[in-house]
Design a protein around this motif. Structure first.
Motif, mmCIF file in Angstrom:
data_model
loop_
_atom_site.group_PDB
_atom_site.id
_atom_site.type_symbol
_atom_site.label_atom_id
_atom_site.label_comp_id
_atom_site.label_asym_id
_atom_site.label_seq_id
_atom_site.Cartn_x
_atom_site.Cartn_y
_atom_site.Cartn_z
ATOM 1 N N UNK A 166 0.796 11.014 12.438
ATOM 2 C CA UNK A 166 -0.177 12.069 12.158
ATOM 3 C C UNK A 166 -1.608 11.602 12.412
ATOM 4 N N UNK A 167 -1.846 10.298 12.262
ATOM 5 C CA UNK A 167 -3.193 9.749 12.482
ATOM 6 C C UNK A 167 -3.447 9.424 13.949
ATOM 7 N N UNK A 168 -2.429 9.539 14.790
ATOM 8 C CA UNK A 168 -2.583 9.192 16.191
ATOM 9 C C UNK A 168 -2.512 7.706 16.466
ATOM 10 N N UNK A 182 -3.755 6.040 6.336
ATOM 11 C CA UNK A 182 -4.167 7.107 7.245
ATOM 12 C C UNK A 182 -5.420 6.731 8.020
ATOM 13 N N UNK A 183 -5.465 7.158 9.283
ATOM 14 C CA UNK A 183 -6.652 6.970 10.101
ATOM 15 C C UNK A 183 -6.817 5.564 10.645
ATOM 16 N N UNK A 187 9.680 4.949 6.830
ATOM 17 C CA UNK A 187 9.635 6.303 7.366
ATOM 18 C C UNK A 187 8.346 7.018 7.030
ATOM 19 N N UNK A 188 7.872 6.854 5.798
ATOM 20 C CA UNK A 188 6.626 7.497 5.395
ATOM 21 C C UNK A 188 5.419 6.869 6.095
ATOM 22 N N UNK A 189 5.448 5.558 6.273
ATOM 23 C CA UNK A 189 4.362 4.878 6.976
ATOM 24 C C UNK A 189 4.291 5.363 8.428
ATOM 25 N N UNK A 190 5.432 5.482 9.058
ATOM 26 C CA UNK A 190 5.450 5.965 10.436
ATOM 27 C C UNK A 190 4.950 7.407 10.524
ATOM 28 N N UNK A 191 5.311 8.214 9.544
ATOM 29 C CA UNK A 191 4.827 9.603 9.540
ATOM 30 C C UNK A 191 3.301 9.633 9.483
ATOM 31 N N UNK A 194 0.819 -1.220 0.000
ATOM 32 C CA UNK A 194 0.000 0.000 0.000
ATOM 33 C C UNK A 194 0.849 1.264 0.000
ATOM 34 N N UNK A 195 0.310 2.320 -0.541
ATOM 35 C CA UNK A 195 0.953 3.621 -0.427
ATOM 36 C C UNK A 195 0.811 4.090 1.015
ATOM 37 N N UNK A 196 1.818 4.755 1.555
ATOM 38 C CA UNK A 196 1.715 5.216 2.950
ATOM 39 C C UNK A 196 0.441 6.001 3.230
#
Length: 211
Positions: free
Chosen positions: A146-148, A83-84, A138-142, A77-79
């Motif tokens: 951001x999603x909490x 989200x969410x 790194x992008x997944x963690x970002x 999947x794309x990072x």
């Protein structure tokens, strides 16, 4: 090499990649024999060297082809797609696809053994692969932070390096130490996923308490 490679039939391409991957995975880069690979593929030396200039180029070709095949089969999947609330369910689904791919395809195991073993040196395809993986993490963690969904009490760069190191250690152990035929391998793999989740999950967010 690209034009000659593209002119090979798909069956010939798959045969060369499969045989070369098995040789590199079992013997390592230095110990791998081009003569053995050529012989097992049923190619003449002139035909082989017309397609692949040498051992280094073959090694890089195998890693690129196997990496592309694995990525196509497991749907990474794309990072931003994580989200969410989808974050942990999507990662768990990816984990399950990776586990299934490793069980059903020897090429995935060979790829792992190649990228963990000593390669030909600077600029090798394995290094590029690791750089791409760490960047994706790194992008997944970002996105998770951001999603909490991911704890944010560590500096992002440190968290990325920590997760990358832990995942790499787990994967390397599974490929080099675990018995491929063991029925416990799936249980161990699941425990590895749970350990990563406990390492990263933002428990304060889920419990409604402050950090």
């Amino acid at each position: 090499m690209t034009d000659a490679w593209d002119r090979m039939t798909p069956e010939r391409q798959r045969g060369l990649i499969r045989v070369a991957a098995a040789e590199f995975a079992s013997a390592g880069y230095q110990g791998a024999s081009l003569n053995a690979i050529i012989r097992r593929c049923g190619l003449s030396k002139s035909s082989f060297y017309y397609v692949v200039p040498g051992k280094r180029e073959l090694y890089d070709l195998v890693i690129r082809e196997l990496s592309a095949d694995l990525a196509g089969r497991i749907r990474i999947p794309r990072p931003e797609d994580l989200a969410g609330p989808a974050f942990w369910p999507e990662l768990e689904a990816l984990f399950d696809r990776l586990l299934a791919a490793a069980a059903e395809d020897e090429g995935s195991t060979a790829l792992g053994r190649m990228i963990y073993g000593p390669g030909p040196g600077p600029g090798e395809a394995a290094g590029t692969t690791w750089t791409g993986i760490e960047g994706w993490i790194g992008e997944v963690l970002r996105v998770g932070r951001e999603s909490g969904e991911v704890r944010d009490d560590l500096p992002p760069a440190l968290q990325r390096r920590l997760v990358f190191a832990v995942l790499r250690a787990m994967d390397e152990w599974s490929l080099t130490e675990a018995d491929p035929g063991s029925t416990e391998l799936g249980t161990v793999a699941r425990a590895q996923y749970d350990a990563i989740r406990r390492l990263l999950r933002n428990e304060s967010e889920k419990s409604g308490t402050s950090p």
